[in-house]
Design a protein around this motif. Structure first.
Motif, PDB file in Angstrom:
ATOM      1  N   PRO A 159       4.891   3.317  12.844  1.00  0.00           N
ATOM      2  CA  PRO A 159       4.009   2.599  11.906  1.00  0.00           C
ATOM      3  C   PRO A 159       4.791   2.060  10.716  1.00  0.00           C
ATOM      4  O   PRO A 159       5.689   2.726  10.182  1.00  0.00           O
ATOM      5  CB  PRO A 159       3.009   3.665  11.462  1.00  0.00           C
ATOM      6  CG  PRO A 159       3.034   4.694  12.556  1.00  0.00           C
ATOM      7  CD  PRO A 159       4.432   4.704  13.069  1.00  0.00           C
ATOM      8  N   VAL A 160       4.444   0.825  10.294  1.00  0.00           N
ATOM      9  CA  VAL A 160       5.137   0.165   9.188  1.00  0.00           C
ATOM     10  C   VAL A 160       4.116  -0.351   8.180  1.00  0.00           C
ATOM     11  O   VAL A 160       3.132  -0.997   8.560  1.00  0.00           O
ATOM     12  CB  VAL A 160       5.996  -1.019   9.683  1.00  0.00           C
ATOM     13  CG1 VAL A 160       6.788  -1.627   8.515  1.00  0.00           C
ATOM     14  CG2 VAL A 160       6.937  -0.603  10.805  1.00  0.00           C
ATOM     15  N   ILE A 161       4.369  -0.054   6.906  1.00  0.00           N
ATOM     16  CA  ILE A 161       3.604  -0.692   5.838  1.00  0.00           C
ATOM     17  C   ILE A 161       4.587  -1.345   4.875  1.00  0.00           C
ATOM     18  O   ILE A 161       5.781  -1.037   4.872  1.00  0.00           O
ATOM     19  CB  ILE A 161       2.682   0.291   5.081  1.00  0.00           C
ATOM     20  CG1 ILE A 161       3.495   1.235   4.173  1.00  0.00           C
ATOM     21  CG2 ILE A 161       1.813   1.084   6.050  1.00  0.00           C
ATOM     22  CD1 ILE A 161       2.627   2.021   3.200  1.00  0.00           C
ATOM     23  N   GLN A 162       4.080  -2.273   4.070  1.00  0.00           N
ATOM     24  CA  GLN A 162       4.888  -2.913   3.051  1.00  0.00           C
ATOM     25  C   GLN A 162       4.307  -2.655   1.662  1.00  0.00           C
ATOM     26  O   GLN A 162       3.085  -2.536   1.506  1.00  0.00           O
ATOM     27  CB  GLN A 162       4.964  -4.431   3.262  1.00  0.00           C
ATOM     28  CG  GLN A 162       5.910  -4.862   4.351  1.00  0.00           C
ATOM     29  CD  GLN A 162       6.234  -6.348   4.309  1.00  0.00           C
ATOM     30  OE1 GLN A 162       6.234  -6.988   5.354  1.00  0.00           O
ATOM     31  NE2 GLN A 162       6.510  -6.895   3.141  1.00  0.00           N
ATOM     32  N   MET A 163       5.202  -2.583   0.677  1.00  0.00           N
ATOM     33  CA  MET A 163       4.810  -2.548  -0.731  1.00  0.00           C
ATOM     34  C   MET A 163       5.319  -3.825  -1.381  1.00  0.00           C
ATOM     35  O   MET A 163       6.475  -4.218  -1.190  1.00  0.00           O
ATOM     36  CB  MET A 163       5.383  -1.324  -1.444  1.00  0.00           C
ATOM     37  CG  MET A 163       5.134  -1.322  -2.943  1.00  0.00           C
ATOM     38  SD  MET A 163       5.840   0.127  -3.796  1.00  0.00           S
ATOM     39  CE  MET A 163       4.547   1.330  -3.428  1.00  0.00           C
ATOM     40  N   SER A 164       4.465  -4.474  -2.166  1.00  0.00           N
ATOM     41  CA  SER A 164       4.850  -5.729  -2.803  1.00  0.00           C
ATOM     42  C   SER A 164       5.678  -5.488  -4.055  1.00  0.00           C
ATOM     43  O   SER A 164       5.722  -4.381  -4.614  1.00  0.00           O
ATOM     44  CB  SER A 164       3.608  -6.553  -3.144  1.00  0.00           C
ATOM     45  OG  SER A 164       2.877  -5.965  -4.211  1.00  0.00           O
ATOM     46  N   ILE A 165       6.329  -6.540  -4.523  1.00  0.00           N
ATOM     47  CA  ILE A 165       7.098  -6.530  -5.759  1.00  0.00           C
ATOM     48  C   ILE A 165       6.298  -7.270  -6.826  1.00  0.00           C
ATOM     49  O   ILE A 165       5.967  -8.448  -6.655  1.00  0.00           O
ATOM     50  CB  ILE A 165       8.463  -7.203  -5.565  1.00  0.00           C
ATOM     51  CG1 ILE A 165       9.322  -6.406  -4.578  1.00  0.00           C
ATOM     52  CG2 ILE A 165       9.187  -7.355  -6.903  1.00  0.00           C
ATOM     53  CD1 ILE A 165      10.620  -7.106  -4.198  1.00  0.00           C
ATOM     54  N   ASP A 166       5.980  -6.594  -7.908  1.00  0.00           N
ATOM     55  CA  ASP A 166       5.251  -7.210  -9.020  1.00  0.00           C
ATOM     56  C   ASP A 166       6.230  -8.065  -9.820  1.00  0.00           C
ATOM     57  O   ASP A 166       7.083  -7.549 -10.548  1.00  0.00           O
ATOM     58  CB  ASP A 166       4.627  -6.129  -9.902  1.00  0.00           C
ATOM     59  CG  ASP A 166       3.763  -6.699 -11.022  1.00  0.00           C
ATOM     60  OD1 ASP A 166       3.849  -7.910 -11.297  1.00  0.00           O
ATOM     61  OD2 ASP A 166       3.017  -5.919 -11.640  1.00  0.00           O
ATOM     62  N   TYR A 167       6.107  -9.386  -9.669  1.00  0.00           N
ATOM     63  CA  TYR A 167       7.072 -10.296 -10.289  1.00  0.00           C
ATOM     64  C   TYR A 167       6.973 -10.322 -11.816  1.00  0.00           C
ATOM     65  O   TYR A 167       7.863 -10.855 -12.492  1.00  0.00           O
ATOM     66  CB  TYR A 167       6.900 -11.716  -9.746  1.00  0.00           C
ATOM     67  CG  TYR A 167       5.536 -12.327  -9.970  1.00  0.00           C
ATOM     68  CD1 TYR A 167       5.178 -12.850 -11.209  1.00  0.00           C
ATOM     69  CD2 TYR A 167       4.609 -12.400  -8.940  1.00  0.00           C
ATOM     70  CE1 TYR A 167       3.929 -13.414 -11.411  1.00  0.00           C
ATOM     71  CE2 TYR A 167       3.365 -12.950  -9.133  1.00  0.00           C
ATOM     72  CZ  TYR A 167       3.030 -13.463 -10.369  1.00  0.00           C
ATOM     73  OH  TYR A 167       1.782 -14.020 -10.569  1.00  0.00           O
ATOM     74  N   SER A 168       5.916  -9.733 -12.381  1.00  0.00           N
ATOM     75  CA  SER A 168       5.742  -9.756 -13.833  1.00  0.00           C
ATOM     76  C   SER A 168       6.433  -8.591 -14.532  1.00  0.00           C
ATOM     77  O   SER A 168       6.435  -8.518 -15.771  1.00  0.00           O
ATOM     78  CB  SER A 168       4.252  -9.737 -14.176  1.00  0.00           C
ATOM     79  OG  SER A 168       3.661  -8.478 -13.873  1.00  0.00           O
TER      80      SER A 168
END
Length: 293
Positions: A159-168
Motif C-alpha cells: 500500500p502507498v499513500i502520499q503526503m503533500s508539500i505545503d508550499y507556503s
C-alpha cells in the motif's frame, strides 16, 4: 524532462467518511506488527522516463528494494504534489497520475495499481500535531511516487499513500513536521522523499541529456550537500538559502529539494547513511539518492 505543473486544490473527505479516527490510529499502530525499524529513503527521481528505462539509476532503485525488509506500507513525499496546507491521500485505490507532457505514449500507458491505505492516512493525520493534516480523495500517485516505487516493488503489492508539500511553509517547518512521522518507521512504514538534490531545468544541457555530465556548480553543490548529509549536519541543509551561489543555482525552486529535508529529519543517532545513484544528468540535475538506516 519538460513537465506540466498541475495546480491541485484538494478537499478533505467528508466527516462521514472518517469513522472513529482515534480507534483507527490505535488499530493501525496495534496491527502493524514489525520487529525492525524501517530505513528512510531519499530518491532522486529525475526524468519520468526512468519509470520505463533500463539504466544505472533504475538498477540502483531495484537493488535498494531487494536489500531492505518489505514494508507494510509506504508513505511518499513527492516534489510533484504541492498544496496550501498538508494533505495525505486516503483512498483505497489511488489512481496513477501522468503529470507530465511531451513523452512517448508508452510512458502514459504505465499504470501502477498499488492499493492505498486509509488506515495509514488516518494514523498519519493523528500522529502529526504541528498542523492539521487533511484527508484527500482526489489526488492519487504522481510520477514522483510511482516512477520510483514501481522499481522497488514491481508487483504493486505494498500500500502507498502520499503526503503533500505545503508550499507556503519554510524548510524549518517541513523539517519539524517530518520528525513527527518517526513513529511510523517502527510500524513497518517505509518513508520516501522523492525529488532531486540538484534540479535546475532552466539550465539543462540538452546535448548532454543522456549522459552523466554535470556543470561545475552542480557538482560543487552536490558534493557540499553530501558532505553535510554524511556528517549529519542538517542545519546548513535546512538553511539552504544561506549557502551561496551554487546552492541557489542547484535549488532555484524548493519543491524538488524539500523531500530531502523530510528524509533527513527522520534520521536518528543510530542510523547509518548510504549514498547511491550518485551521478549528474544533463548538466543541471543530480540523481543522488540516500538510504538512512
Amino acid at each position: 524532462m519538460e513537465q506540466e505543473k498541475f495546480i491541485h486544490h484538494s478537499s478533505t473527505l467528508p466527516a462521514s467518511g472518517v469513522v472513529n479516527k482515534v480507534n483507527s490510529l490505535n488499530n493501525f499502530l496495534r496491527d502493524a506488527q514489525h520487529s525492525v525499524k524501517m530505513p528512510v529513503l531519499f530518491l532522486g527521481h529525475g526524468s519520468p522516463m526512468n519509470a520505463i528505462a533500463e539504466n544505472e539509476f533504475v538498477e540502483g532503485f531495484r537493488n535498494i528494494g531487494q536489500e531492505i525488509e518489505k514494508p507494510t506500507a509506504i508513505l511518499v513525499i513527492s516534489a510533484h504534489w504541492e498544496t496550501r496546507g498538508t494533505y495525505v491521500t486516503a483512498m483505497s485505490r489511488p489512481k496513477t497520475i501522468h503529470d507530465f507532457g511531451g513523452f512517448p505514449q508508452e510512458l502514459f500507458d504505465v499504470q501502477y495499481p498499488a492499493p492505498g491505505s486509509p488506515e495509514l492516512a488516518t494514523a498519519t493525520q493523528q500522529i502529526v500535531s504541528l498542523t492539521d493534516i487533511h484527508l484527500d480523495d482526489k489526488w492519487g500517485l504522481d510520477h514522483g511516487a510511482w516512477s520510483v516505487v514501481r522499481h522497488l516493488y514491481p508487483d504493486a503489492d505494498v500500500p502507498v499513500i502520499q503526503m503533500s508539500i505545503d508550499y507556503s511553509q519554510s524548510p524549518r517547518y517541513h523539517y519539524t513536521l517530518a520528525k513527527e512521522l518517526a513513529k511510523l518507521r517502527h510500524k513497518g512504514v517505509l518513508i520516501i522523499g522523492s525529488g532531486n538534490m540538484v534540479h535546475n531545468l532552466g539550465m539543462v544541457s540538452w546535448q548532454h541529456l543522456n549522459s552523466t555530465y554535470g556543470f561545475d556548480w552542480a557538482l560543487e553543490a552536490n558534493e557540499k550537500m553530501k558532505s553535510y548529509i554524511t556528517n549529519k549536519d542538517h542545519e546548513p541543509l535546512i538553511n539552504f538559502r544561506s549557502q551561496g551561489r551554487v546552492f541557489d543555482l542547484a535549488i532555484p525552486t524548493p519543491e524538488h529539494y524539500l523531500p530531502l529535508i523530510y528524509s533527513l529529519a527522520l534520521q536518528d543517532d543510530k542510523d547509518d547513511i548510504f549514498v547511491f545513484n550518485d551521478s549528474p544528468v544533463a548538466g543541471a540535475l543530480t540523481m543522488t539518492s540516500v538510504k538512512i538506516g
